[in-house]
Motif scaffolding. Structure first.
Motif, PDB file in Angstrom:
ATOM      1  N   ILE A  52       0.803  -1.074  -0.068  1.00 30.30           N
ATOM      2  CA  ILE A  52      -0.104   0.142   0.115  1.00 30.30           C
ATOM      3  C   ILE A  52       0.944   1.114   0.120  1.00 30.30           C
ATOM      4  CG2 ILE A  52      -0.160  -0.121   2.279  1.00 30.30           C
ATOM      5  CD1 ILE A  52      -3.042   1.061   2.191  1.00 30.30           C
ATOM      6  N   TYR A  53       0.474   2.188  -0.941  1.00 26.72           N
ATOM      7  CA  TYR A  53       0.991   3.762  -0.792  1.00 26.72           C
ATOM      8  C   TYR A  53       0.292   4.593  -0.383  1.00 26.72           C
ATOM      9  CZ  TYR A  53       4.503   1.286  -3.959  1.00 26.72           C
ATOM     10  OH  TYR A  53       5.425   0.183  -4.736  1.00 26.72           O
ATOM     11  N   ARG A  58      -4.885  16.598  -0.934  1.00 27.85           N
ATOM     12  CA  ARG A  58      -4.497  17.858  -1.037  1.00 27.85           C
ATOM     13  C   ARG A  58      -5.604  18.644  -0.305  1.00 27.85           C
ATOM     14  NH1 ARG A  58      -2.447  18.693  -6.914  1.00 27.85           N
ATOM     15  NH2 ARG A  58      -3.792  16.886  -7.138  1.00 27.85           N
ATOM     16  N   GLY A  59      -5.390  19.735  -0.031  1.00 24.64           N
ATOM     17  CA  GLY A  59      -6.456  20.965   0.497  1.00 24.64           C
ATOM     18  C   GLY A  59      -7.130  20.423   1.915  1.00 24.64           C
ATOM     19  N   SER A  84       4.604  11.085  -1.618  1.00 22.96           N
ATOM     20  CA  SER A  84       4.129  12.610  -1.769  1.00 22.96           C
ATOM     21  C   SER A  84       2.874  12.811  -2.564  1.00 22.96           C
ATOM     22  CB  SER A  84       5.356  13.449  -2.189  1.00 22.96           C
ATOM     23  OG  SER A  84       5.750  13.070  -3.507  1.00 22.96           O
ATOM     24  N   SER A  85       2.329  11.878  -3.356  1.00 25.63           N
ATOM     25  CA  SER A  85       1.296  12.200  -4.331  1.00 25.63           C
ATOM     26  C   SER A  85       0.763  10.639  -5.116  1.00 25.63           C
ATOM     27  CB  SER A  85       1.809  13.117  -5.555  1.00 25.63           C
ATOM     28  OG  SER A  85       2.701  12.287  -6.444  1.00 25.63           O
ATOM     29  N   VAL A  86      -0.290  10.752  -5.519  1.00 25.15           N
ATOM     30  CA  VAL A  86      -0.942   9.687  -6.422  1.00 25.15           C
ATOM     31  C   VAL A  86       0.117   9.201  -7.463  1.00 25.15           C
ATOM     32  CG1 VAL A  86      -2.619   8.599  -7.538  1.00 25.15           C
ATOM     33  CG2 VAL A  86      -3.199   9.817  -5.566  1.00 25.15           C
ATOM     34  N   ILE A  87       0.603  10.409  -8.196  1.00 24.07           N
ATOM     35  CA  ILE A  87       1.528  10.120  -9.307  1.00 24.07           C
ATOM     36  C   ILE A  87       2.747   9.389  -9.018  1.00 24.07           C
ATOM     37  CG2 ILE A  87       2.779  11.475 -11.089  1.00 24.07           C
ATOM     38  CD1 ILE A  87      -0.175  11.369 -11.652  1.00 24.07           C
ATOM     39  N   GLU A 117     -10.376  13.937  -6.031  1.00 24.16           N
ATOM     40  CA  GLU A 117      -9.101  14.642  -6.299  1.00 24.16           C
ATOM     41  C   GLU A 117      -8.557  13.896  -7.639  1.00 24.16           C
ATOM     42  OE1 GLU A 117      -4.782  14.546  -4.506  1.00 24.16           O
ATOM     43  OE2 GLU A 117      -6.220  15.201  -3.209  1.00 24.16           O
ATOM     44  N   VAL A 118      -8.363  12.474  -7.646  1.00 22.03           N
ATOM     45  CA  VAL A 118      -8.046  11.647  -8.531  1.00 22.03           C
ATOM     46  C   VAL A 118      -8.927  11.888  -9.784  1.00 22.03           C
ATOM     47  CG1 VAL A 118      -7.629   9.384  -9.328  1.00 22.03           C
ATOM     48  CG2 VAL A 118      -6.712  10.096  -7.125  1.00 22.03           C
TER      49      VAL A 118
END
Length: 127
Positions: A52-53, A58-59, A84-87, A117-118
């Motif tokens: 799991i990541y 955000r926000g 740090s992010s989904v990307i 968000e995604v």
């Protein structure tokens, strides 16, 4: 979107059914807010998910820090890594893919805020 133990069980059951039909590694990308029970949610995936990541939302001032969320996933029996992010999480998964093996399953969820968000970033928000 799923963010409580009951949702974790239902989603994990659906992923297990997919796994029975065709075996593929399952990776989770998850972010949650601090009113949820991450350990309860993650427990359902303990024998199912490869890794799991954990990502920020955000926000959202109510988000669980990805490091703390990764510890919750670890407490539930999962291998976890804060990102740090989904990307960045998708890039990390892509770097592990064996081109000779079936492609993995990737489940993005945990919080409806993260899912929204995604979907917005993907240009496919609900109408």
């Amino acid at each position: 979107g799923g963010h409580n133990p009951g949702a974790g069980e239902v989603i994990a059951e659906a992923m297990a059914n997919f796994e029975e039909r065709q075996s593929r590694p399952l990776f989770l990308i998850s972010g949650m807010i601090n009113t949820k029970d991450p350990v309860g949610y993650f427990k359902a995936f303990a024998d199912l998910a490869e890794k799991i990541y954990c990502v920020p939302i955000r926000g959202s001032e109510a988000m669980i820090d990805p490091v703390i969320l990764a510890h919750a996933a670890y407490d539930a029996g999962l291998v976890a890594e804060p990102m740090s992010s989904v990307i960045d999480a998708l890039d990390a998964i892509a770097s592990t893919i064996d081109p000779e093996a079936p492609p993995p399953r990737i489940l993005i969820g945990g919080s409806l805020y993260l899912v929204g968000e995604v979907l917005a970033e993907n240009g496919t928000p609900p109408k």
